[in-house]
Design a protein around this motif. Structure first.
Motif, PDB file in Angstrom:
ATOM      1  N   MET A 161       0.844  -1.172   0.000  1.00  0.00           N
ATOM      2  CA  MET A 161       0.000   0.000   0.000  1.00  0.00           C
ATOM      3  C   MET A 161       0.892   1.238   0.000  1.00  0.00           C
ATOM      4  SD  MET A 161      -2.891  -1.399   2.646  1.00  0.00           S
ATOM      5  CE  MET A 161      -3.679   0.135   2.878  1.00  0.00           C
ATOM      6  N   ILE A 162       0.432   2.240  -0.701  1.00  0.00           N
ATOM      7  CA  ILE A 162       1.202   3.472  -0.834  1.00  0.00           C
ATOM      8  C   ILE A 162       0.394   4.627  -0.262  1.00  0.00           C
ATOM      9  CG2 ILE A 162       2.316   5.058  -2.438  1.00  0.00           C
ATOM     10  CD1 ILE A 162       2.464   2.674  -4.423  1.00  0.00           C
ATOM     11  N   ALA A 163       1.008   5.371   0.650  1.00  0.00           N
ATOM     12  CA  ALA A 163       0.366   6.557   1.212  1.00  0.00           C
ATOM     13  C   ALA A 163       0.721   7.754   0.338  1.00  0.00           C
ATOM     14  CB  ALA A 163       0.853   6.797   2.636  1.00  0.00           C
ATOM     15  N   MET A 164      -0.284   8.533  -0.045  1.00  0.00           N
ATOM     16  CA  MET A 164      -0.053   9.763  -0.790  1.00  0.00           C
ATOM     17  C   MET A 164      -0.717  10.874   0.020  1.00  0.00           C
ATOM     18  SD  MET A 164      -0.899  10.753  -4.725  1.00  0.00           S
ATOM     19  CE  MET A 164      -0.030   9.317  -5.308  1.00  0.00           C
ATOM     20  N   THR A 165       0.111  11.757   0.560  1.00  0.00           N
ATOM     21  CA  THR A 165      -0.399  12.760   1.480  1.00  0.00           C
ATOM     22  C   THR A 165       0.441  14.026   1.432  1.00  0.00           C
ATOM     23  OG1 THR A 165      -0.838  13.208   3.824  1.00  0.00           O
ATOM     24  CG2 THR A 165       0.937  11.691   3.350  1.00  0.00           C
ATOM     25  N   ALA A 166      -0.156  15.122   1.862  1.00  0.00           N
ATOM     26  CA  ALA A 166       0.574  16.382   1.956  1.00  0.00           C
ATOM     27  C   ALA A 166       1.450  16.409   3.205  1.00  0.00           C
ATOM     28  CB  ALA A 166      -0.400  17.558   1.977  1.00  0.00           C
ATOM     29  N   ASN A 167       1.235  15.473   4.115  1.00  0.00           N
ATOM     30  CA  ASN A 167       2.034  15.401   5.329  1.00  0.00           C
ATOM     31  C   ASN A 167       3.372  14.751   5.005  1.00  0.00           C
ATOM     32  OD1 ASN A 167      -0.215  16.401   6.690  1.00  0.00           O
ATOM     33  ND2 ASN A 167      -0.990  14.361   7.049  1.00  0.00           N
ATOM     34  N   ALA A 168       4.441  15.566   4.963  1.00  0.00           N
ATOM     35  CA  ALA A 168       5.720  15.068   4.472  1.00  0.00           C
ATOM     36  C   ALA A 168       6.854  15.131   5.490  1.00  0.00           C
ATOM     37  CB  ALA A 168       6.114  15.846   3.222  1.00  0.00           C
ATOM     38  N   PHE A 169       6.536  15.453   6.744  1.00  0.00           N
ATOM     39  CA  PHE A 169       7.576  15.453   7.764  1.00  0.00           C
ATOM     40  C   PHE A 169       7.964  14.018   8.097  1.00  0.00           C
ATOM     41  CE2 PHE A 169       5.477  19.569   8.734  1.00  0.00           C
ATOM     42  CZ  PHE A 169       6.577  20.386   8.523  1.00  0.00           C
ATOM     43  N   VAL A 170       9.168  13.837   8.621  1.00  0.00           N
ATOM     44  CA  VAL A 170       9.659  12.497   8.958  1.00  0.00           C
ATOM     45  C   VAL A 170       8.678  11.773   9.873  1.00  0.00           C
ATOM     46  CG1 VAL A 170      11.507  11.220  10.109  1.00  0.00           C
ATOM     47  CG2 VAL A 170      12.078  13.135   8.633  1.00  0.00           C
ATOM     48  N   GLU A 171       8.137  12.472  10.859  1.00  0.00           N
ATOM     49  CA  GLU A 171       7.193  11.825  11.781  1.00  0.00           C
ATOM     50  C   GLU A 171       5.902  11.394  11.072  1.00  0.00           C
ATOM     51  OE1 GLU A 171       7.308  16.307  12.502  1.00  0.00           O
ATOM     52  OE2 GLU A 171       8.794  14.730  12.623  1.00  0.00           O
ATOM     53  N   ASP A 172       5.517  12.118  10.027  1.00  0.00           N
ATOM     54  CA  ASP A 172       4.339  11.737   9.246  1.00  0.00           C
ATOM     55  C   ASP A 172       4.611  10.457   8.450  1.00  0.00           C
ATOM     56  OD1 ASP A 172       2.884  14.047  10.045  1.00  0.00           O
ATOM     57  OD2 ASP A 172       3.929  15.214   8.523  1.00  0.00           O
ATOM     58  N   ILE A 173       5.809  10.368   7.892  1.00  0.00           N
ATOM     59  CA  ILE A 173       6.192   9.173   7.141  1.00  0.00           C
ATOM     60  C   ILE A 173       6.239   7.964   8.075  1.00  0.00           C
ATOM     61  CG2 ILE A 173       8.047   8.105   5.780  1.00  0.00           C
ATOM     62  CD1 ILE A 173       8.708  11.011   4.809  1.00  0.00           C
ATOM     63  N   VAL A 174       6.779   8.165   9.268  1.00  0.00           N
ATOM     64  CA  VAL A 174       6.842   7.084  10.260  1.00  0.00           C
ATOM     65  C   VAL A 174       5.427   6.624  10.613  1.00  0.00           C
ATOM     66  CG1 VAL A 174       7.472   6.526  12.647  1.00  0.00           C
ATOM     67  CG2 VAL A 174       9.086   7.762  11.193  1.00  0.00           C
ATOM     68  N   LYS A 175       4.516   7.562  10.807  1.00  0.00           N
ATOM     69  CA  LYS A 175       3.122   7.205  11.118  1.00  0.00           C
ATOM     70  C   LYS A 175       2.494   6.390   9.992  1.00  0.00           C
ATOM     71  CE  LYS A 175       2.071  11.067  14.166  1.00  0.00           C
ATOM     72  NZ  LYS A 175       1.281  12.304  14.326  1.00  0.00           N
ATOM     73  N   CYS A 176       2.785   6.756   8.753  1.00  0.00           N
ATOM     74  CA  CYS A 176       2.262   6.001   7.612  1.00  0.00           C
ATOM     75  C   CYS A 176       2.801   4.579   7.621  1.00  0.00           C
ATOM     76  CB  CYS A 176       2.626   6.689   6.300  1.00  0.00           C
ATOM     77  SG  CYS A 176       1.693   8.187   5.971  1.00  0.00           S
ATOM     78  N   ARG A 177       4.087   4.440   7.885  1.00  0.00           N
ATOM     79  CA  ARG A 177       4.697   3.103   7.938  1.00  0.00           C
ATOM     80  C   ARG A 177       4.086   2.281   9.077  1.00  0.00           C
ATOM     81  NH1 ARG A 177       8.995   2.180   3.998  1.00  0.00           N
ATOM     82  NH2 ARG A 177       9.109   4.203   3.027  1.00  0.00           N
ATOM     83  N   GLU A 178       3.890   2.926  10.237  1.00  0.00           N
ATOM     84  CA  GLU A 178       3.292   2.232  11.379  1.00  0.00           C
ATOM     85  C   GLU A 178       1.859   1.806  11.091  1.00  0.00           C
ATOM     86  OE1 GLU A 178       3.864   5.044  14.556  1.00  0.00           O
ATOM     87  OE2 GLU A 178       5.913   4.357  14.943  1.00  0.00           O
TER      88      GLU A 178
END
Length: 60
Positions: A1-18
Protein backbone atom coordinates in the motif's frame (compact mmCIF):
# COMPACT_ATOMS: atom_id res chain seq x y z
CA UNK A 1 0.00 0.00 0.00
CA UNK A 2 1.20 3.47 -0.83
CA UNK A 3 0.37 6.56 1.21
CA UNK A 4 -0.05 9.76 -0.79
CA UNK A 5 -0.40 12.76 1.48
CA UNK A 6 0.57 16.38 1.96
CA UNK A 7 2.03 15.40 5.33
CA UNK A 8 5.72 15.07 4.47
CA UNK A 9 7.58 15.45 7.76
CA UNK A 10 9.66 12.50 8.96
CA UNK A 11 7.19 11.82 11.78
CA UNK A 12 4.34 11.74 9.25
CA UNK A 13 6.19 9.17 7.14
CA UNK A 14 6.84 7.08 10.26
CA UNK A 15 3.12 7.20 11.12
CA UNK A 16 2.26 6.00 7.61
CA UNK A 17 4.70 3.10 7.94
CA UNK A 18 3.29 2.23 11.38
CA UNK A 19 -0.20 2.23 9.86
CA UNK A 20 0.92 -0.45 7.38
CA UNK A 21 1.95 1.56 4.34
CA UNK A 22 4.84 0.19 2.29
CA UNK A 23 5.78 3.53 0.73
CA UNK A 24 5.03 7.24 1.12
CA UNK A 25 4.61 9.79 -1.67
CA UNK A 26 4.36 13.43 -0.52
CA UNK A 27 2.32 16.09 -2.30
CA UNK A 28 2.82 17.91 -4.53
CA UNK A 29 3.49 14.67 -6.26
CA UNK A 30 6.19 14.10 -8.81
CA UNK A 31 4.96 11.74 -11.53
CA UNK A 32 8.42 10.21 -11.86
CA UNK A 33 8.44 9.38 -8.15
CA UNK A 34 4.92 7.94 -8.41
CA UNK A 35 5.96 5.65 -11.28
CA UNK A 36 9.19 4.67 -9.51
CA UNK A 37 7.28 3.82 -6.33
CA UNK A 38 4.64 1.77 -8.16
CA UNK A 39 7.33 -0.11 -10.07
CA UNK A 40 9.19 -0.78 -6.82
CA UNK A 41 6.08 -1.94 -4.92
CA UNK A 42 4.65 -4.11 -7.68
CA UNK A 43 7.82 -5.48 -9.22
CA UNK A 44 6.61 -4.29 -12.63
CA UNK A 45 9.16 -3.62 -15.32
CA UNK A 46 9.86 0.06 -15.97
CA UNK A 47 9.83 -0.77 -19.67
CA UNK A 48 6.18 -1.77 -19.42
CA UNK A 49 5.11 1.29 -17.42
CA UNK A 50 7.20 4.16 -18.79
CA UNK A 51 5.59 4.54 -22.26
CA UNK A 52 2.07 4.34 -20.83
CA UNK A 53 2.88 6.85 -18.10
CA UNK A 54 4.41 9.28 -20.59
CA UNK A 55 1.08 9.43 -22.42
CA UNK A 56 -0.91 10.29 -19.30
CA UNK A 57 -1.52 13.87 -18.30
CA UNK A 58 -1.26 15.00 -14.68
CA UNK A 59 -4.03 17.27 -13.45
CA UNK A 60 -3.40 19.95 -10.84
Amino acid sequence: MIAMTANAFVEDIVKCREAGMDEHIPKPMNIGKVIETIVHCTGMSERKTAPQAAEQKVCN
